[in-house]
Design an enzyme around this catalytic site. Sequence first.
Site, PDB file in Angstrom:
ATOM      1  CD  GLU A  90       4.297   9.864 -11.592  1.00  0.00           C
ATOM      2  OE1 GLU A  90       4.452   9.897 -10.360  1.00  0.00           O
ATOM      3  OE2 GLU A  90       5.243   9.968 -12.387  1.00  0.00           O
ATOM      4  CD  GLU A 116       4.655  15.093   3.278  1.00  0.00           C
ATOM      5  OE1 GLU A 116       3.777  15.949   3.146  1.00  0.00           O
ATOM      6  OE2 GLU A 116       5.672  15.247   3.969  1.00  0.00           O
ATOM      7  CB  ILE A 151       8.520   4.193   8.461  1.00  0.00           C
ATOM      8  CG1 ILE A 151       7.366   3.302   7.960  1.00  0.00           C
ATOM      9  CG2 ILE A 151       8.053   5.138   9.577  1.00  0.00           C
ATOM     10  CD1 ILE A 151       6.245   4.022   7.218  1.00  0.00           C
ATOM     11  NE  ARG A 194      36.286  25.561 -14.625  1.00  0.00           N
ATOM     12  CZ  ARG A 194      37.446  24.938 -14.570  1.00  0.00           C
ATOM     13  NH1 ARG A 194      38.384  25.348 -13.713  1.00  0.00           N
ATOM     14  NH2 ARG A 194      37.682  23.916 -15.354  1.00  0.00           N
ATOM     15  CB  ALA A 209      -0.930   0.000   1.218  1.00  0.00           C
ATOM     16  N   GLY A 210       1.137   1.770  -1.217  1.00  0.00           N
ATOM     17  CA  GLY A 210       1.901   3.015  -1.350  1.00  0.00           C
ATOM     18  C   GLY A 210       0.941   4.128  -1.721  1.00  0.00           C
ATOM     19  CB  SER A 211      -0.006   5.621  -4.985  1.00  0.00           C
ATOM     20  OG  SER A 211       1.309   5.964  -5.349  1.00  0.00           O
ATOM     21  CB  THR A 263       4.057   9.855  -6.854  1.00  0.00           C
ATOM     22  OG1 THR A 263       2.739   9.558  -7.359  1.00  0.00           O
ATOM     23  CG2 THR A 263       4.563   8.678  -6.032  1.00  0.00           C
TER      24      THR A 263
HETATM   25  C1  LIG Z   1      12.708   9.277   1.363  1.00  0.00           C
HETATM   26  C2  LIG Z   1      11.337   8.746   1.608  1.00  0.00           C
HETATM   27  C3  LIG Z   1      10.746   8.918   2.838  1.00  0.00           C
HETATM   28  C4  LIG Z   1       9.480   8.390   3.083  1.00  0.00           C
HETATM   29  N1  LIG Z   1       8.935   8.547   4.334  1.00  0.00           N
HETATM   30  C5  LIG Z   1       7.718   8.008   4.592  1.00  0.00           C
HETATM   31  C6  LIG Z   1       7.156   8.099   5.905  1.00  0.00           C
HETATM   32  O1  LIG Z   1       7.755   8.677   6.816  1.00  0.00           O
HETATM   33  N2  LIG Z   1       5.945   7.525   6.129  1.00  0.00           N
HETATM   34  C7  LIG Z   1       5.255   6.872   5.160  1.00  0.00           C
HETATM   35  O2  LIG Z   1       4.157   6.376   5.450  1.00  0.00           O
HETATM   36  N3  LIG Z   1       5.761   6.750   3.908  1.00  0.00           N
HETATM   37  C8  LIG Z   1       6.983   7.302   3.600  1.00  0.00           C
HETATM   38  N4  LIG Z   1       7.518   7.179   2.355  1.00  0.00           N
HETATM   39  C9  LIG Z   1       6.809   6.393   1.359  1.00  0.00           C
HETATM   40  C10 LIG Z   1       6.139   7.240   0.273  1.00  0.00           C
HETATM   41  O3  LIG Z   1       5.062   7.963   0.798  1.00  0.00           O
HETATM   42  C11 LIG Z   1       5.740   6.286  -0.863  1.00  0.00           C
HETATM   43  O4  LIG Z   1       6.960   5.847  -1.474  1.00  0.00           O
HETATM   44  C12 LIG Z   1       4.844   6.948  -1.890  1.00  0.00           C
HETATM   45  O5  LIG Z   1       3.567   7.211  -1.374  1.00  0.00           O
HETATM   46  C13 LIG Z   1       4.689   6.085  -3.154  1.00  0.00           C
HETATM   47  O6  LIG Z   1       4.333   4.773  -2.824  1.00  0.00           O
HETATM   48  P1  LIG Z   1       5.202   3.548  -3.435  1.00  0.00           P
HETATM   49  O7  LIG Z   1       6.621   3.789  -3.179  1.00  0.00           O
HETATM   50  O8  LIG Z   1       4.589   2.299  -2.933  1.00  0.00           O
HETATM   51  O9  LIG Z   1       4.980   3.651  -5.002  1.00  0.00           O
HETATM   52  P2  LIG Z   1       3.722   3.111  -5.833  1.00  0.00           P
HETATM   53  O10 LIG Z   1       2.453   3.594  -5.232  1.00  0.00           O
HETATM   54  O11 LIG Z   1       3.885   1.661  -6.065  1.00  0.00           O
HETATM   55  O12 LIG Z   1       3.933   3.879  -7.209  1.00  0.00           O
HETATM   56  C14 LIG Z   1       4.911   3.491  -8.166  1.00  0.00           C
HETATM   57  C15 LIG Z   1       4.742   4.386  -9.395  1.00  0.00           C
HETATM   58  O13 LIG Z   1       3.423   4.195  -9.936  1.00  0.00           O
HETATM   59  C16 LIG Z   1       2.776   5.457 -10.006  1.00  0.00           C
HETATM   60  N5  LIG Z   1       1.340   5.280  -9.757  1.00  0.00           N
HETATM   61  C17 LIG Z   1       0.737   4.648  -8.704  1.00  0.00           C
HETATM   62  N6  LIG Z   1      -0.590   4.744  -8.836  1.00  0.00           N
HETATM   63  C18 LIG Z   1      -0.835   5.431  -9.979  1.00  0.00           C
HETATM   64  C19 LIG Z   1      -2.018   5.865 -10.663  1.00  0.00           C
HETATM   65  N7  LIG Z   1      -3.250   5.617 -10.191  1.00  0.00           N
HETATM   66  N8  LIG Z   1      -1.869   6.555 -11.816  1.00  0.00           N
HETATM   67  C20 LIG Z   1      -0.641   6.840 -12.317  1.00  0.00           C
HETATM   68  N9  LIG Z   1       0.507   6.470 -11.719  1.00  0.00           N
HETATM   69  C21 LIG Z   1       0.406   5.779 -10.569  1.00  0.00           C
HETATM   70  C22 LIG Z   1       3.424   6.312  -8.926  1.00  0.00           C
HETATM   71  O14 LIG Z   1       3.240   7.696  -9.176  1.00  0.00           O
HETATM   72  C23 LIG Z   1       4.868   5.870  -9.056  1.00  0.00           C
HETATM   73  O15 LIG Z   1       5.466   6.555 -10.124  1.00  0.00           O
HETATM   74  C24 LIG Z   1       8.782   7.710   2.069  1.00  0.00           C
HETATM   75  C25 LIG Z   1       9.381   7.554   0.815  1.00  0.00           C
HETATM   76  C26 LIG Z   1      10.647   8.051   0.570  1.00  0.00           C
HETATM   77  C27 LIG Z   1      11.266   7.864  -0.785  1.00  0.00           C
END
Ligand SMILES: Cc1cc2nc3c(=O)[nH]c(=O)nc-3n(C[C@H](O)[C@H](O)[C@H](O)COP(=O)(O)OP(=O)(O)OC[C@H]3O[C@@H](n4cnc5c(N)ncnc54)[C@H](O)[C@@H]3O)c2cc1C
Length: 384
Positions: A368, A364, A159, A268, A132-134, A366
């Site tokens: 997209e 917070e 996290i 430079r 569970a990301g986006s 992406t």
């Molecule tokens: C440095 C860093 C610190 C972080 N700190 C925290 C934190 O403190 N707490 C926390 O809870 N999370 C944290 N995160 C996690 C971050 O919030 C997630 O990485 C982010 O929400 C994206 O989720 P994912 O990595 O699973 O990517 P995914 O959701 O798998 O996305 C992968 C790609 O697919 C695209 N995508 C997904 N759905 C769609 C759609 N419907 N349409 C078009 N494109 C789409 C995305 O834009 C992305 O390009 C952190 C991430 C980083 C890199």
Amino acid sequence: MIIPDSGPVRAFLEERHVTSAGEIASFAAREVKPRPEPRDDGAARVEAKKLLQLLGAAGCFEPIRSQDWRACCLAREALGGASPLADAVFALQGLGTLPILLSGNAAMRDRWVDAAIQGRAMAAFAMTEPEAGSDVASIRTTARRDGDRYVLDGAKTLISNAGIADFYTVFASTDPDAKGKGISCFVVPGDSPGLRFTGAQVLSAPHPLGEIAFEDCRVPAANRLGEEGKGMSLGLQTLDRLRATVGAAACGMAARALSESSTHARARKQFGKPIAEFQLIQEKLARMATELTAARLLVYRAAWAADRGADRVTLEAAMAKAYATEAAQRIVDDAVQILGGAGALASHPVDRLYRSVRALRIYEGTTEIQHLVIAGRLLEEADA
Ligand SMILES: Cc1cc2nc3c(=O)[nH]c(=O)nc-3n(C[C@H](O)[C@H](O)[C@H](O)COP(=O)(O)OP(=O)(O)OC[C@H]3O[C@@H](n4cnc5c(N)ncnc54)[C@H](O)[C@@H]3O)c2cc1C
């Protein structure tokens, strides 16, 4: 120059903001910028704790308590340019504490808010999971009610402050069948039995990131923030308010990159003259300055709207975050190009910015996802 003068965004600021911009910029230049970049993950964890105390003692987190979003943006702009790690510490105090300010009961506020704002307690925000990301609604961590407690089970990934936070604001499902409408939010103290730090996740720009797991982790029911099932809306409300500040941090990093590269371009010499005299370099500098100004205008417009008490600033915040973080990436990349080989050395501040700015386009929400929000609103208005 760490941040550009408030001129272009002056219309969005009040007198107190102009004063606080000067104060935070000079604090950042004096106390934060000279601190060396930590060499590795372990050193970043130690440094993050030191920065927490330093920023807390200087009152830097007070705008989070007062929910003064323009002041938060000014702080993140100054810190982002001086030290991306210090900016991350600020960001997490905001993310972890705001849900308590918005929905916490008196006991939760008494226990955590002063401590977080004064830099005595480190906050974390635990939403993302391996599946569970986006798509936040697909969270699988569960919180099962058992008498006057909830029992948490599940895992969180990516996290910030994992393993070093004093408390975690955690999103877990109290009703898995209800998907997004079954998510609730809890404050889980870092020393709770059943909460485990399961490992660090190492970034190219040192930042305390990692995974945590909940195994039969019992927290008092009073640690729930707001009503059962309203956690996702609390999380989105929190992100709504804080997204403009991510854009502000991006502007701070971009401003530092612009400053470092324009200084270099004047000093430079190649082909018998300063490279700043070449029009191809001037074109880059002009584009960088223009995009930075546009980004700052979007950021302060969103923060101004939030400060005026707008119920939701989803559209303004999405535009600010998406544009500012994408522009900052281009600006920092151009800065490395202007610096030539020197800009690619790990010891150069612009290389640190190059490694740090990338994550802002992801966390917070992406770019997209911000674009989906913006287009969704546009199409909704067109339909109406
Ligand atoms: C440095 C860093 C610190 C972080 N700190 C925290 C934190 O403190 N707490 C926390 O809870 N999370 C944290 N995160 C996690 C971050 O919030 C997630 O990485 C982010 O929400 C994206 O989720 P994912 O990595 O699973 O990517 P995914 O959701 O798998 O996305 C992968 C790609 O697919 C695209 N995508 C997904 N759905 C769609 C759609 N419907 N349409 C078009 N494109 C789409 C995305 O834009 C992305 O390009 C952190 C991430 C980083 C890199």
